[in-house]
Design an enzyme around this catalytic site. Structure first.
Site, PDB file in Angstrom:
ATOM      1  N   CYS A 182       0.816  -1.221   0.120  1.00 41.40           N
ATOM      2  CA  CYS A 182      -0.053   0.180  -0.155  1.00 41.40           C
ATOM      3  C   CYS A 182       0.871   1.461  -0.053  1.00 41.40           C
ATOM      4  O   CYS A 182       0.464   2.168  -0.998  1.00 41.40           O
ATOM      5  CB  CYS A 182      -0.686   0.123   1.133  1.00 41.40           C
ATOM      6  SG  CYS A 182      -2.291  -1.358   0.917  1.00 41.40           S
ATOM      7  N   HIS A 183       1.907   1.390   0.872  1.00 40.13           N
ATOM      8  CA  HIS A 183       2.532   2.644   1.171  1.00 40.13           C
ATOM      9  C   HIS A 183       3.981   2.345   1.243  1.00 40.13           C
ATOM     10  O   HIS A 183       4.785   3.276   1.746  1.00 40.13           O
ATOM     11  CB  HIS A 183       1.742   3.338   2.350  1.00 40.13           C
ATOM     12  CG  HIS A 183       0.430   3.709   2.118  1.00 40.13           C
ATOM     13  ND1 HIS A 183      -0.299   2.893   2.766  1.00 40.13           N
ATOM     14  CD2 HIS A 183      -0.127   4.563   1.615  1.00 40.13           C
ATOM     15  CE1 HIS A 183      -1.618   3.582   2.444  1.00 40.13           C
ATOM     16  NE2 HIS A 183      -1.428   4.390   1.658  1.00 40.13           N
ATOM     17  N   GLY A 184       4.538   1.052   0.980  1.00 43.53           N
ATOM     18  CA  GLY A 184       5.783   0.953   0.878  1.00 43.53           C
ATOM     19  C   GLY A 184       6.767   0.673   2.213  1.00 43.53           C
ATOM     20  O   GLY A 184       7.811   0.786   2.250  1.00 43.53           O
TER      21      GLY A 184
END
Lengths: 176, 689
Positions: free
Chosen positions: A140-142
């Site tokens: 999703c956001h690393g």
């Protein structure tokens, strides 16, 4: 209210009004409780959240499985020697949320990592065996977690939590 | 709603808002300074009571919708899950289900008050018609709500009521198909009824706003029926009317709580605890009590279309009341004849309600026809004529005069009430005789530990009953709503967590699929439910001579027998509600090896004294000494029946003890609160007199 009452001279009437108002307030608040309480998990949900047992025999070294407990994905990783070494040797100063690997596994069962597979950023499920740290990578956001499930890089603030569990035997754990 | 108010808030923030949206002045003008006639009696508090009930129904309804599943295979189950598992779910469901009845009760009082005091007359015609619209919307909402639990009465009620529309020539069948969304009542019907049942209350709330608006334009009617003339005739809405309304509400809550906590199933039908079965109609279809008078009118007309038209006309005629009543005098207080006819009308409506619940045969049909004629005659003949021929009493000059001369004779209403009661009694004698004929087959009443307002389950009896169920009943009967964990719940058989776990592990539970995709068996856990003896209904039917043994989880609530007049009225006060347990215990002991000579028992059936029709497919299940007890209780059929029935009563309502305990606390509070409200009201009104 058009009734005049004076704070200086509390009368029997004032007492009556206060008592009635207080009774109405108490009754109203008590009535509110069932309406709030019903939002909590019901008895069948709570019962279904009882501890579960997981047999570890089919999980080979380097593999991991995902099981569900209370609707949450739990990663059970059978770590390789390399993964264990990496996890143990990482200095605490490199960690955003410092915790030793020993504190995240059960003594004598260091090859087993059991973590709740929910990214501490915003709740996505990280992918195992991905990322730069031989651990987990959240698409999703690393956010990246290491082989001990500790946050190493990205926006997540904390390590993957370890659920309550214990070893029932060498090859069986009970989660919950 | 009563014109611009000169009210100005003093706080600068409120002033700022008020200039842009004069809401405080509006509220002040409508609900604080608004003048109300000073002679309003307690019948006028029902407006406030109805507002409260609408609020309660919407609030509890929204919450129930959070837990309810509007799907035909799951709806019944989800309602049981609400009652058994959701925190206070039983309370919320009881509030909503009995709340519907209380709402209708209050609306009938409200309507009759309007009828008696002529509240529909000029200039309040629109106010009255809006009320009729609200009533129609309420009927639609109540009907659709009753369908949602998807029990037998829900399903067959939906079938019968939607079929009313098939009476219309040419388009009838198309309308019915449209309503159903299928070729019969089914899942699409349930789903849309749920949607509409959620929508309509908000429509009602909208019309209520119009109703209150119209009320505030015309001003309230009052018992004297003369308009307020001077300031002396009125008092401010707050505190006078508000405090009086609140006292009325607190008394009404006592009645409401009586049903919620002590008689939650009194107004319902036992058949609705049987899941909907499209293959079998219950022997006796009855709507909820609040529709019964109209149902009686429907049935008393032998022609299908005419019956439907008569039923709808019985409601619609109310909308024309302002023009049907020709009298210039509003209040029946000053109309000696209208007053008598009013009470006769009330009795006619009540009797129609009684007939609506009786089977449509014999004397009931004839009585129904006579009363239907009386019902319509009141509106179409009596009221138009009375205005022309009646000699009314002199009206008071003003409301203030009426308040001062509050010593009017009480004798006249007594006479008409007594007259009405005699008529009612006379017509009911037939009913009693019929009821008595059936009495020989009624199961004997037992003394149950769980009966009455303080009743508790006998733990020993529950545990012995469980043993009887496990060793005998469970061979054929499921108990699928009970989980093993329930056996350890407070108010139940009282097993410890460890006992529950070991009890559960005695059972093999089917689980899976496993990683290989196969189903497997494992020992039971506390969260599992009692496994059923047969994999499906067909298997159960096949193994039991064509009659599937019913699930026993709800059997004590799903079975009942007719109490008949006047017992059903006494039951309301004595809290007798153990027809179900009495019936179950009766059936277990009602087998007779040598049936009476005149009894016809087909082969494969057995004679049972208390089973309707006496031929039951279940063979005698219990005999003396069959089950052993550790606690030294007698091992007799009587004891087994008593214990297993107690256990099944608990299974049907696991929270009964909690319900009664909370009920006691609520009553304790409400009585004190109503008392406080009474004295507060007296103090506030002391200034007004």
């Amino acid at each position: 209210m058009t009734i005049a009452s004076s704070a200086d001279h509390p009368t029997r009437r004032d007492f009556l009004f206060v008592a009635t108002g207080a009774a109405a307030a108490v009754g109203g608040l008590a009535t509110l409780w069932p309406f709030v309480s019903q939002m909590n998990p019901d008895a069948s949900t709570i019962a279904a959240g009882a501890p579960i047992e997981v047999d570890l025999t089919p999980v080979a070294e380097g593999q991991d499985i995902k099981v569900f407990w209370r609707g949450k994905p739990i990663y059970i990783s059978h770590r390789t020697k390399k993964q264990i070494d990496e996890a143990q040797k990482t200095p605490l100063s490199d960690l955003k949320d410092p915790a030793t690997d020993e504190s995240r596994v059960k003594q004598g069962h260091e090859q087993w990592l059991v973590v709740i597979g929910i990214c501490t950023h915003l709740g996505c499920i990280p992918i195992a065996h991905e990322g730069n740290y031989d651990g987990f990578f959240c698409p999703c956001h690393g956010s990246q977690y290491d082989s001990s499930g500790r946050i190493r890089q990205g926006p997540a603030p904390a390590n993957l939590p370890v659920p309550p569990y214990q070893f029932v035997s060498d090859s069986k754990i009970q989660i919950g | 709603m009563s014109g611009p108010s000169d009210y100005q808030p003093s706080h600068p923030v409120l002033k700022w808002i008020e200039r842009r949206l004069p809401i405080f002045g509006f509220v002040h003008g409508s609900f604080v300074a608004y003048p109300t006639p000073r002679n309003l009696n307690y019948w006028w508090t029902f407006g406030a009571i109805l507002s409260l009930m609408l609020g309660v129904q919407i609030l509890t309804g929204v919450i129930l919708a959070m837990h309810y599943t509007p799907e035909a295979t799951m709806a019944f189950h989800s309602v049981e899950a609400i009652v058994r598992d959701v925190n206070y779910g039983w309370l919320l469901r009881n509030m909503h289900a009995t709340g519907a009845s209380m709402f209708f009760f209050a609306v009938y009082v409200h309507m009759l008050r309007g009828l008696y005091y002529g509240s529909y007359k000029e200039p309040r015609e629109v106010l009255w018609i809006l009320g009729v619209i609200i009533y129609l919307l309420m009927m639609a909402t109540g009907f659709m709500g009753y369908v949602l639990p998807w029990g037998q009465m829900s399903f067959w009620g939906a079938t019968v009521i939607t079929n009313l529309f098939s009476a219309f020539p040419y388009i009838g069948d198309s309308i019915v198909t449209l309503l159903w969304g299928g070729y019969s009542v089914g899942n699409p019907t349930l789903n849309r009824f749920f949607s509409l049942h959620y929508l309509l209350p908000f429509l009602i709330a909208g019309v209520v706003v119009l109703h209150v608006w119209a009320l505030h334009v015309a001003g309230q009617n009052n018992p004297a029926g003369v308009e307020p003339k001077t300031e002396k005739d009125t008092v401010a809405f707050t505190p006078y009317a508000t405090i009086k309304d609140m006292f009325g509400v607190s008394c009404f809550l006592l009645l409401y709580a009586w049903f919620i906590f002590y008689m939650p199933n009194y107004l319902g039908d036992a058949d609705n605890y049987i899941p909907a079965n499209p293959a079998q109609t219950p022997p006796h279809i009855v709507p909820e009590w609040y529709y019964l008078p109209f149902y009686a009118i429907l049935r008393s007309i032998p022609n299908k279309l005419a019956g439907v038209i008569a039923m709808f006309s019985a409601i619609l005629v109310l909308a024309f009341l302002p023009w049907l009543d020709t009298s210039k005098v509003r209040s029946s207080k000053y109309r000696p004849l209208a007053k008598q006819f009013f009470w006769i009308f009330v009795v006619v409506a009540v009797l129609l309600g009684y007939l609506g619940a009786q089977p449509p045969e014999g004397i009931y049909v004839i009585a129904g026809r006579i009363l239907t004629v009386c019902y319509f005659a009141y509106f179409l003949v009596v009221l138009p004529l009375l205005g022309k021929i009646e000699r009314t009493k002199p009206l008071p000059n003003s409301i203030a005069d009426d308040v001062l001369a509050k010593t009017g004779s009480k004798a006249v209403p007594m006479v008409s009430t007594v007259l009405a009661l005699i008529v009612a009694g006379g017509l009911l004698v037939g009913g009693i005789d019929t009821a008595r004929a059936a009495e020989a087959d009624t199961p004997p009443a037992n003394k149950w530990s769980f009966a009455g307002p303080f009743g508790k389950f006998d733990r020993g009896s529950l545990q012995r009953g469980l043993k009887v169920y496990k060793e005998v009943c469970s061979n054929c009967h499921a108990l699928s709503y009970i989980a093993f964990r329930n056996l350890g719940d407070p108010g139940g058989p009282g097993y410890s967590t460890a006992q529950v776990a070991s009890l559960a592990s005695e059972y093999k539970i089917k689980d899976g699929p496993n990683d290989q995709g196969e189903m497997f068996e494992r020992p039971g856990r506390a969260a599992d439910y009692f496994p059923s003896p047969f994999p499906n209904e067909q298997a159960a039917r096949n193994a039991n001579g064509g009659a599937a043994p019913p699930d026993l989880s709800l059997i004590t609530k799903a079975r009942s027998y007719e109490r008949g007049f006047p017992w059903f009225i006494f039951d309301l006060f004595t809290q007798y509600q153990e027809q179900g347990p009495d019936y179950v215990a009766g059936i277990l002991q009602g087998f007779e090896d040598n049936p009476p000579a005149d009894a016809k028992v087909p082969s494969g059936s057995y004679y049972n004294k208390y089973f309707p029709g006496h031929a039951i497919k279940m063979p005698k299940p219990l005999s003396d000494g069959q089950v052993t007890f550790d606690d030294g209780a007698p091992t007799t059929v009587t004891q087994y029946a008593k214990d297993v029935t107690t256990f099944l009563m608990w299974a049907a309502e696991p929270h009964m003890e909690e319900r009664k305990r909370l009920g006691f606390q609520v009553f304790f509070f409400l009585i004190i609160f109503a008392g406080l409200m009474y004295f507060t009201k007296k103090k506030v009104w002391a200034d007004a007199h």
